[in-house]
Design a protein around this motif. Sequence first.
Motif, PDB file in Angstrom:
ATOM      1  N   PHE A 229       0.904  -1.203   0.198  1.00 26.32           N
ATOM      2  CA  PHE A 229       0.136  -0.029   0.105  1.00 26.32           C
ATOM      3  C   PHE A 229       0.819   1.344  -0.057  1.00 26.32           C
ATOM      4  O   PHE A 229       1.506   1.574   0.882  1.00 26.32           O
ATOM      5  CB  PHE A 229      -0.815  -0.085   1.263  1.00 26.32           C
ATOM      6  CG  PHE A 229      -1.680  -1.086   1.262  1.00 26.32           C
ATOM      7  CD1 PHE A 229      -3.045  -1.162   0.600  1.00 26.32           C
ATOM      8  CD2 PHE A 229      -1.411  -2.103   2.131  1.00 26.32           C
ATOM      9  CE1 PHE A 229      -3.859  -2.275   0.811  1.00 26.32           C
ATOM     10  CE2 PHE A 229      -2.075  -3.444   2.146  1.00 26.32           C
ATOM     11  CZ  PHE A 229      -3.569  -3.195   1.607  1.00 26.32           C
ATOM     12  N   GLU A 231       1.317   5.131   0.236  1.00 23.20           N
ATOM     13  CA  GLU A 231       0.927   6.576   0.464  1.00 23.20           C
ATOM     14  C   GLU A 231       1.784   7.429  -0.354  1.00 23.20           C
ATOM     15  O   GLU A 231       3.076   7.624   0.136  1.00 23.20           O
ATOM     16  CB  GLU A 231       1.012   6.964   2.018  1.00 23.20           C
ATOM     17  CG  GLU A 231       0.535   8.254   2.471  1.00 23.20           C
ATOM     18  CD  GLU A 231       0.365   8.570   3.815  1.00 23.20           C
ATOM     19  OE1 GLU A 231       0.575   9.646   4.275  1.00 23.20           O
ATOM     20  OE2 GLU A 231       0.168   7.689   4.667  1.00 23.20           O
ATOM     21  N   THR A 281      -2.122   2.260  -4.630  1.00 17.45           N
ATOM     22  CA  THR A 281      -1.633   3.751  -4.353  1.00 17.45           C
ATOM     23  C   THR A 281      -2.896   4.423  -4.094  1.00 17.45           C
ATOM     24  O   THR A 281      -4.131   4.219  -4.526  1.00 17.45           O
ATOM     25  CB  THR A 281      -1.072   4.355  -5.616  1.00 17.45           C
ATOM     26  OG1 THR A 281      -0.800   5.606  -5.339  1.00 17.45           O
ATOM     27  CG2 THR A 281      -1.950   4.245  -6.979  1.00 17.45           C
ATOM     28  N   ASP A 282      -2.741   5.532  -2.963  1.00 17.60           N
ATOM     29  CA  ASP A 282      -3.877   6.265  -2.581  1.00 17.60           C
ATOM     30  C   ASP A 282      -3.824   7.567  -3.382  1.00 17.60           C
ATOM     31  O   ASP A 282      -4.672   8.467  -3.276  1.00 17.60           O
ATOM     32  CB  ASP A 282      -3.673   6.724  -1.234  1.00 17.60           C
ATOM     33  CG  ASP A 282      -2.528   7.487  -0.931  1.00 17.60           C
ATOM     34  OD1 ASP A 282      -1.834   7.726  -1.746  1.00 17.60           O
ATOM     35  OD2 ASP A 282      -2.621   7.924   0.347  1.00 17.60           O
ATOM     36  N   HIS A 283      -2.874   7.606  -4.462  1.00 19.46           N
ATOM     37  CA  HIS A 283      -2.783   8.866  -5.287  1.00 19.46           C
ATOM     38  C   HIS A 283      -3.980   8.692  -6.505  1.00 19.46           C
ATOM     39  O   HIS A 283      -4.160   7.623  -6.824  1.00 19.46           O
ATOM     40  CB  HIS A 283      -1.681   8.842  -6.127  1.00 19.46           C
ATOM     41  CG  HIS A 283      -1.266  10.433  -6.567  1.00 19.46           C
ATOM     42  ND1 HIS A 283      -1.812  10.896  -7.782  1.00 19.46           N
ATOM     43  CD2 HIS A 283      -0.312  11.077  -6.218  1.00 19.46           C
ATOM     44  CE1 HIS A 283      -1.335  12.080  -8.059  1.00 19.46           C
ATOM     45  NE2 HIS A 283      -0.236  12.162  -7.076  1.00 19.46           N
ATOM     46  N   TYR A 295      -5.569   1.882  -7.946  1.00 11.48           N
ATOM     47  CA  TYR A 295      -5.862   2.967  -7.182  1.00 11.48           C
ATOM     48  C   TYR A 295      -6.792   2.418  -5.938  1.00 11.48           C
ATOM     49  O   TYR A 295      -8.041   1.774  -6.242  1.00 11.48           O
ATOM     50  CB  TYR A 295      -7.002   3.942  -7.922  1.00 11.48           C
ATOM     51  CG  TYR A 295      -7.507   5.147  -7.232  1.00 11.48           C
ATOM     52  CD1 TYR A 295      -6.439   5.759  -6.453  1.00 11.48           C
ATOM     53  CD2 TYR A 295      -8.712   5.687  -7.326  1.00 11.48           C
ATOM     54  CE1 TYR A 295      -7.031   6.961  -5.663  1.00 11.48           C
ATOM     55  CE2 TYR A 295      -9.183   6.841  -6.702  1.00 11.48           C
ATOM     56  CZ  TYR A 295      -8.339   7.461  -5.974  1.00 11.48           C
ATOM     57  OH  TYR A 295      -8.845   8.363  -5.028  1.00 11.48           O
ATOM     58  N   GLN A 296      -6.293   2.688  -4.643  1.00 14.16           N
ATOM     59  CA  GLN A 296      -6.999   1.871  -3.615  1.00 14.16           C
ATOM     60  C   GLN A 296      -8.426   2.138  -3.506  1.00 14.16           C
ATOM     61  O   GLN A 296      -9.127   1.398  -3.163  1.00 14.16           O
ATOM     62  CB  GLN A 296      -6.108   2.168  -2.497  1.00 14.16           C
ATOM     63  CG  GLN A 296      -6.466   1.422  -1.146  1.00 14.16           C
ATOM     64  CD  GLN A 296      -5.790   1.806   0.021  1.00 14.16           C
ATOM     65  OE1 GLN A 296      -4.792   2.154   0.022  1.00 14.16           O
ATOM     66  NE2 GLN A 296      -6.290   1.214   1.359  1.00 14.16           N
ATOM     67  N   LYS A 297      -8.879   3.485  -3.651  1.00 18.19           N
ATOM     68  CA  LYS A 297     -10.269   3.384  -3.547  1.00 18.19           C
ATOM     69  C   LYS A 297     -11.237   2.776  -4.531  1.00 18.19           C
ATOM     70  O   LYS A 297     -12.334   2.738  -3.981  1.00 18.19           O
ATOM     71  CB  LYS A 297     -10.665   5.093  -3.509  1.00 18.19           C
ATOM     72  CG  LYS A 297     -10.008   6.004  -2.410  1.00 18.19           C
ATOM     73  CD  LYS A 297     -10.770   7.260  -2.440  1.00 18.19           C
ATOM     74  CE  LYS A 297     -10.185   8.145  -1.311  1.00 18.19           C
ATOM     75  NZ  LYS A 297     -10.734   9.613  -1.447  1.00 18.19           N
ATOM     76  N   GLU A 302     -11.331   1.347   3.725  1.00 18.49           N
ATOM     77  CA  GLU A 302     -10.460   1.224   4.861  1.00 18.49           C
ATOM     78  C   GLU A 302     -11.153   2.068   6.047  1.00 18.49           C
ATOM     79  O   GLU A 302     -11.613   2.941   5.811  1.00 18.49           O
ATOM     80  CB  GLU A 302      -9.225   1.950   4.319  1.00 18.49           C
ATOM     81  CG  GLU A 302      -8.037   2.169   5.223  1.00 18.49           C
ATOM     82  CD  GLU A 302      -6.878   2.646   4.977  1.00 18.49           C
ATOM     83  OE1 GLU A 302      -6.015   3.258   5.391  1.00 18.49           O
ATOM     84  OE2 GLU A 302      -6.934   2.681   3.404  1.00 18.49           O
ATOM     85  N   TRP A 322     -12.900   7.276   4.317  1.00 18.20           N
ATOM     86  CA  TRP A 322     -13.610   7.900   3.338  1.00 18.20           C
ATOM     87  C   TRP A 322     -14.804   8.445   3.403  1.00 18.20           C
ATOM     88  O   TRP A 322     -15.540   7.290   3.400  1.00 18.20           O
ATOM     89  CB  TRP A 322     -13.163   7.210   2.045  1.00 18.20           C
ATOM     90  CG  TRP A 322     -11.537   6.899   1.698  1.00 18.20           C
ATOM     91  CD1 TRP A 322     -10.502   7.625   2.117  1.00 18.20           C
ATOM     92  CD2 TRP A 322     -11.193   5.665   1.458  1.00 18.20           C
ATOM     93  NE1 TRP A 322      -9.401   7.141   1.932  1.00 18.20           N
ATOM     94  CE2 TRP A 322      -9.660   5.617   1.358  1.00 18.20           C
ATOM     95  CE3 TRP A 322     -11.884   4.368   0.845  1.00 18.20           C
ATOM     96  CZ2 TRP A 322      -8.878   4.711   0.947  1.00 18.20           C
ATOM     97  CZ3 TRP A 322     -10.976   3.455   0.805  1.00 18.20           C
ATOM     98  CH2 TRP A 322      -9.391   3.306   0.791  1.00 18.20           C
TER      99      TRP A 322
END
Length: 401
Positions: A229, A231, A281-283, A295-297, A302, A322
């Motif tokens: 993961f 950040e 990635t959270d980007h 893309y993590q979302k 979480e 989120w």
Amino acid sequence: MVTVRYLPAVAALLLLPLVPTAANAAPSGTYYITSVSTGLNVAQSGTGLALRRPKGNEDHQQWRLSDGRFENTDSPGQCITRQLTMGSCSQGDTVHEPKQFGDQWEFFSLSGQSRWYLTPVQNQTDPMPADPRLDQMTFLTAHNAYANGVDGGFAPPFVNLAKNQTRGIVQQLGDGVRGFMLDIHQTPDGAILCHNSCTLVSKPVALNVDIQRIVDFLRNNRSEIITVFLEDYVSADVLRAELRKVQGLNDVLYRAEGVRQNGWPKRSELQAANKRLLIFTDHGKDGREDSGVLYQKDWTVENYWSMGSGLGSSDWSCYSRWDEKPLTATGSFQPLFVMNHFRDVPFTGTATTDNGKLGNRAQQFCQPAARKKPNFLAVDLYHLGNAAQAVSELNSYVYRA
């Protein structure tokens, strides 16, 4: 501040006039009543109701359902009225007419939030299959795995005062860590692992170095599955360049092909294809996903990252990091659930105690809050408090909402 959203007492005292595809009586038993849209739970608040962050039954969030009545387990004889207040269960207006829509229900109207999950307080489980899907498995995950004082760390003085881990990446792999949370920042040297700032980091490490360690481990351990993961505070070009330095990465990198259509693959399928490394990635999307990162979302849910400060009492509530995506979110596939279980600042004594309670929080707080089993248990100082035992316990069953 704990989120508390009060329900209107009079403005919404009617049952919804929608016609369901099927109308069934609500089941009997003890449940949490969770908003589909927000992930918040209905709780008793004095003589009224409130929507609160899921927190077990520490603030009156459990309800006994019987004959269309919703009785609070902390207030025997007190039930939800159609006016959305609390009243004697013997009153006629405490009888509701629940309507079922798949796994969702409608009981009463409140500020446009009308669909609810009924989640049993007692976990319902099935035996773990011999060949589980990825979303049925649980992995020990090291928070800030790079900040270990062995092969990476914070800038002074925090590298010596507040290491998130005390063992290097290679030993973490050997100890059974299978999820790695890494922060990357952009410097003239590329994507460097550090926290907030890479200035004065005592042992700066490039992302490609740790990813190479992981790829090498996978090459030598053909049955293992690992997730990273990120950040991510670097440009897409820098990330691509960094990943191109990793020899053998494309051989093991899993790009989630077909998951939206078919769900997550089984363990044996990942092993047979040799696609055993996931990188999130959270980007935000800007083309970096072309390099194989996800893309993590889009793929996970979480919970909020902090349980509180490093010392003192902790916040065990389990709610989404989120706002736009509650932990209960689902769709054409089941999102993987990343469960964060650590404080703002890691201290040995606190982490030992917290990690000893990891399994309890996962099963009694976070599973019902998400209506799914955590897939990644992320902790500080993973070797303390027997976090591995919690992972083993969760890997003995499949959660059934």
